[in-house]
Design an enzyme around this catalytic site. Structure first.
Site, PDB file in Angstrom:
ATOM      1  N   HIS A 141      -3.028   8.428   5.575  1.00 27.92           N
ATOM      2  CA  HIS A 141      -3.200   7.120   4.930  1.00 27.92           C
ATOM      3  C   HIS A 141      -4.616   6.640   5.261  1.00 27.92           C
ATOM      4  O   HIS A 141      -5.330   6.192   4.388  1.00 27.92           O
ATOM      5  CB  HIS A 141      -2.130   6.156   5.445  1.00 27.92           C
ATOM      6  CG  HIS A 141      -2.137   4.830   4.767  1.00 27.92           C
ATOM      7  ND1 HIS A 141      -1.972   4.697   3.398  1.00 27.92           N
ATOM      8  CD2 HIS A 141      -2.295   3.566   5.232  1.00 27.92           C
ATOM      9  CE1 HIS A 141      -2.026   3.410   3.066  1.00 27.92           C
ATOM     10  NE2 HIS A 141      -2.229   2.700   4.166  1.00 27.92           N
TER      11      HIS A 141
ATOM     12  N   CYS B 289       0.813  -1.216   0.000  1.00 23.49           N
ATOM     13  CA  CYS B 289       0.000   0.000   0.000  1.00 23.49           C
ATOM     14  C   CYS B 289       0.847   1.267   0.000  1.00 23.49           C
ATOM     15  O   CYS B 289       0.322   2.371  -0.126  1.00 23.49           O
ATOM     16  CB  CYS B 289      -0.928   0.005   1.206  1.00 23.49           C
ATOM     17  SG  CYS B 289      -1.514  -1.629   1.636  1.00 23.49           S
TER      18      CYS B 289
ATOM     19  N   LYS C  75      -9.517   8.359   1.379  1.00 27.66           N
ATOM     20  CA  LYS C  75      -9.998   6.982   1.191  1.00 27.66           C
ATOM     21  C   LYS C  75     -11.442   6.862   1.674  1.00 27.66           C
ATOM     22  O   LYS C  75     -12.136   5.912   1.323  1.00 27.66           O
ATOM     23  CB  LYS C  75      -9.113   5.994   1.954  1.00 27.66           C
ATOM     24  CG  LYS C  75      -7.714   5.845   1.333  1.00 27.66           C
ATOM     25  CD  LYS C  75      -6.912   4.760   2.004  1.00 27.66           C
ATOM     26  CE  LYS C  75      -5.515   4.627   1.407  1.00 27.66           C
ATOM     27  NZ  LYS C  75      -4.609   5.727   1.775  1.00 27.66           N
TER      28      LYS C  75
END
Lengths: 430, 419
Positions: A319, A179, A351
């Site tokens: 993240h 990732c 995200k």
């Protein structure tokens, strides 16, 4: 004599994401927090415990993928790469030519090698009828004899398609740190220009794991959200009720250019790619330490590499995968790195709207950081209704915030423990 | 500065042992035993014969990783031991050890994965008989829950880090045949710019599995019999398994702990020919440019290079274009040329790593190993000093060339310490 390191300008960007087929569409969706998560349509996921994902919608990006000869040997994720790279190159208004092709580099974050599921099914029919591979049957299998299938499945193929298309003749590399791949690829691009190996780098990442095998891998690990009936709110980084990430797909590419060269040709500079940091958690395969050890060092190094103090950072694109362990570790790390400045630092994980693009995530989020600087707007952390007390950060919620972003930071934390952090600075600053 | 070395391949499990085997002219390529190859058009490979338990004594870890990871971790820990890293760390106070770990980088070159990783799903697909729904429903009964983690391409970064408590800057490079060289190059550059004080560069690969071998054969890349680089009758490459690793330190870091300094990295060059996945330019353009870049960074003239370790993969155009490139750059004064793949196969992502380790070991012994199976040099390469018999290098400096899919080339120059 101490020489100043060469600076790096971001002069072109391209995106193919679950919320847009290009840069403009994606940005607009992010500002409006339009979720890209929906029931899986790429295959019949009805038997899987997870039946939702953030797929790239439609196929208008295909007009940017170039000549058929190239795209014939491309996987779905290679097509995303070809399209977003073309958008980035056009956006930058510069491309490699015979005179400077050797000064161009290409650095890509790629996913795990896999073949399209129908190919694996064909192999099973032809060479493993009872489930065990029969190597003699493989000899006559159509898939194992197909040179195009061979090329398509090679880990260097995505890079090869790009460098061939643009005649990039300098330093070229593919990286895979799960990732963190996309962030590492962009960070590598920065280093290539800084150290003089290249004057221009096409840097980015591409991935698509929304396939039976990709989904299966994450389902088996219980890493993905099972909120099949509420796809729009399934990805809720930093929310107390979060239960896993949502698989996304796509690609992001940036044209990185040596600063003086970019200024000289009057290029539009979105932002300066000012620093990168890189560390290894060495804790567990899937997690970093709850204390934030690992991400802390990456963030500190990125700031140091950029010559920027923590209190100068205005926005953190986290993240923020929406898994309990990741979010907690990352929030703890941010507290350590930013200290009392943490209350003034805008934070969001995009995200929450577009899902986790795995090897492409870091590159796409790098482009988003450059856009926050360019437009003076910060996208939201969607779906945050019950804050996890262990993730106490200044999240941008409800609606995008108008804010002059002078410095932005992007984190990418990978399975395997690799952490990549990038720092971006407004182009007017010196 | 290079202060530690490790290597494993079909020819042995230590650099010195592998070099001895090369100098004896031993070819360690044999019939692949992993599957019944009686009817196969290609049955040769450089397989590592040691059992995983002989290499890594950690049963729990071995359940989670593949052979490529085993040889990578093994080579890495051999290099760390040979550099005396753990012994040195035992002498450090805890806070100093933390900063040691954070300033220690890991750069790994590896494949992105192969086809056999997906075969775990074949029983399920067979059972499902075309029903995707069944595949989803029975997934947990059929496939190991750790399947994804077992197949991560960056497993060696992760496990070498955890096992040895290394936490610095890192990369996992999945760039086919140049992966290993790029891992050394990125480690070298991280030391130069100060991202790390020490780093380990690891290359590892295990491409000898049915579908890969068959694809390479169908693409015309594999040899009919032996791998005979630069020979008139060469017919292609043979794949091999293995890993190799180098510990790199800044001069200051190495001296601060009185480490044994084997060699210094002087320069590198990386180029792409940008003509597609498989084509290689016959004029040697990419190789020649990579060599020139490496010489320039090293600040060396061509006459100062003591030996050249070619990629020498045995395919017709790759070998020829390498020769053309060397002639172009070196003119008529060319140092002895050798290569190593003929002995243990092409380790793909580990090729540049093992070639660098062996080049250095050979330089330290003052020898350019012969290419044992070479009988008739290709007439168009006749004037090149390709080592049919072992020779002495002209100087203590070696140029190492690596090539990979996508028209990628790298050149690395190292200088062995005098001893």
């Amino acid at each position: 004599m101490v020489t100043q390191p060469r600076r790096v300008a971001i002069t072109g960007m391209g995106l193919v994401t679950p919320v847009g087929n290009n840069l403009g569409e994606t940005w607009q969706s992010l500002l409006e927090a339009r979720s890209g998560v929906a029931p899986i349509s790429l295959f019949d996921a009805s038997g899987f415990s997870v039946r939702i994902a953030a797929e790239v919608k439609g196929d208008t990006y295909l007009s940017n993928t170039g000549h058929k000869r190239l795209s014939k040997a491309a996987t779905r994720s290679h097509l995303f790469a070809l399209a977003s790279a073309e958008e980035a190159i056009q956006d930058a208004g510069i491309r490699p030519d015979a005179a400077n092709g050797h000064r161009w580099g290409c650095s890509v974050g790629t996913g795990m090698v896999s073949v399209d599921f129908p190919e694996l099914e064909a192999l099973q029919r032809e060479a493993a009828p009872a489930g065990e591979l029969d190597t003699d049957l493989m000899l006559s299998s159509s898939i194992a004899s197909d040179p195009i299938a061979f090329c398509r499945s090679q880990s260097a193929q995505g890079l090869s398609l790009l460098v061939e298309r643009y005649a990039i003749k300098g330093y070229t590399t593919s990286v895979h740190t799960a990732c963190a791949s996309g962030g590492q690829a962009v960070g590598t691009g920065l280093k290539l220009i800084r150290r003089g190996d290249c004057d221009y780098v096409l840097a980015g990442g591409f991935d698509s794991m929304i396939s039976p095998l990709g989904l299966a891998g994450f389902c088996l690990l219980n890493a993905v959200s099972t909120d099949n009936h509420n796809p729009h709110t399934a990805s809720r980084p930093f929310d107390a009720s979060r239960n896993g990430f949502v698989l996304g797909e796509g690609a992001g590419f940036l044209v990185l250019e040596e600063w003086e060269a970019a200024v000289k040709r009057g290029a539009r500079i979105y932002a300066e790619l000012a620093g990168e940091g890189n560390s290894l958690s060495s804790y567990r395969i899937t997690d970093s330490h709850p204390s934030g050890d690992g991400p802390i060092q990456a963030m500190q190094q990125a700031l140091q590499s950029a010559g920027i103090f923590p209190e100068q950072v205005d926005y953190l694109n986290a993240h923020g995968t929406s898994t309990p362990m990741n979010d907690r570790s990352e929030a703890a790390a941010a507290h350590v790195v930013f200290g009392s400045h943490i209350k003034d630092l805008s934070v969001s994980s995009t995200k929450s709207t577009m899902g986790h693009l795995i090897a492409a995530a870091g590159a796409v989020e790098a482009a988003i950081c450059a856009l926050t600087i360019h437009h003076g707007k910060v996208p939201i952390n969607a779906n945050l209704t019950q804050r996890d007390p262990d993730c106490n950060l200044n999240f941008i919620c409800d609606k995008a915030k108008d804010q002059a972003v002078r410095v932005a930071m992007s984190n990418s934390l990978g399975f395997g423990g690799s952490n990549s952090c990038l720092v971006f600075r407004e182009p007017g600053a010196s | 500065m290079i202060t530690g070395l490790g290597a494993i391949c079909a020819s042995g499990k230590q650099p010195e042992q592998i070099l001895d085997s090369l100098l004896d002219g031993t070819i360690s390529i044999a019939e692949i035993g992993g599957w019944d190859g009686e009817n196969w058009p290609c049955r040769l490979g450089g397989v590592v014969g040691f059992s995983p338990r002989e290499l890594i004594n950690d049963r729990k870890l071995l359940k989670l990783i593949k052979k490529t990871d085993v040889v990578g971790i093994y080579a890495a820990e051999q290099a760390l031991n040979s550099a005396g890293i753990s012994t040195y760390r035992e002498s450090l106070a805890s806070a100093d050890d933390d900063s040691f770990a954070e300033r220690f980088g890991l750069y790994v070159g590896t494949s992105g994965g192969y086809y056999d990783t997906q075969y775990d799903f074949l029983p399920l697909i067979s059972e499902a008989n075309g029903s995707m729904q069944t595949i989803g429903e029975r997934l947990g009964e059929s496939v190991n829950p750790m399947w994804l983690l077992g197949n991560l391409p960056n497993n060696v970064v992760c496990h070498v880090g955890i096992r040895n408590k290394l936490k610095g800057a890192n990369a996992c490079i999945t760039n086919h045949g140049t992966s290993g060289s790029l891992s050394i190059i990125e480690a070298f550059e991280s030391l130069r710019i100060g991202d790390t004080d020490r780093a380990i560069a690891i290359g590892h690969d295990a491409p000898v599995e049915p579908q890969t071998v068959l694809y390479y054969q169908k693409a015309g890349l594999l040899a009919d019999a032996q791998l005979t680089p630069f020979d008139t009758d060469r017919s292609g490459c043979i794949l091999g398994e293995g890993g190799a690793a180098l510990v790199l330190e800044t001069l200051e870091a190495a001296e601060s702990r009185s480490a044994p300094i084997h060699a210094e990295i002087l320069g590198k060059g990386c180029t792409s020919e940008a003509e597609g996945l498989l084509p290689v330019r016959v004029d040697g353009d990419g190789v020649a440019r990579a060599i020139c870049l490496a010489l320039e960074q090293a600040g060396l003239e061509t006459q100062q290079i003591g030996m050249i370790v070619c990629h020498g993969n045995g395919t017709r155009t790759s070998d020829l274009s390498e020769g053309v490139a060397i002639r172009r750059v070196f003119g008529t004064q060319i140092p002895p040329i050798t290569c190593f793949k003929w002995a243990f196969g092409h380790l793909l992502a580990a090729a540049g790593s093992i070639d660098t380790v062996l080049a250095l070991t050979a330089l330290q012994r003052g020898i350019v190993p012969a290419i044992a199976p070479l009988s008739n040099i290709d007439p168009s390469l006749q004037e090149l000093p390709i080592a049919k018999v072992a020779r002495e290098p002209i100087s203590n400096t070696a140029l190492i060339l690596s090539r990979g899919f996508g028209g990628q080339n790298s050149a690395l120059i190292i200088r062995a310490s005098s001893r």
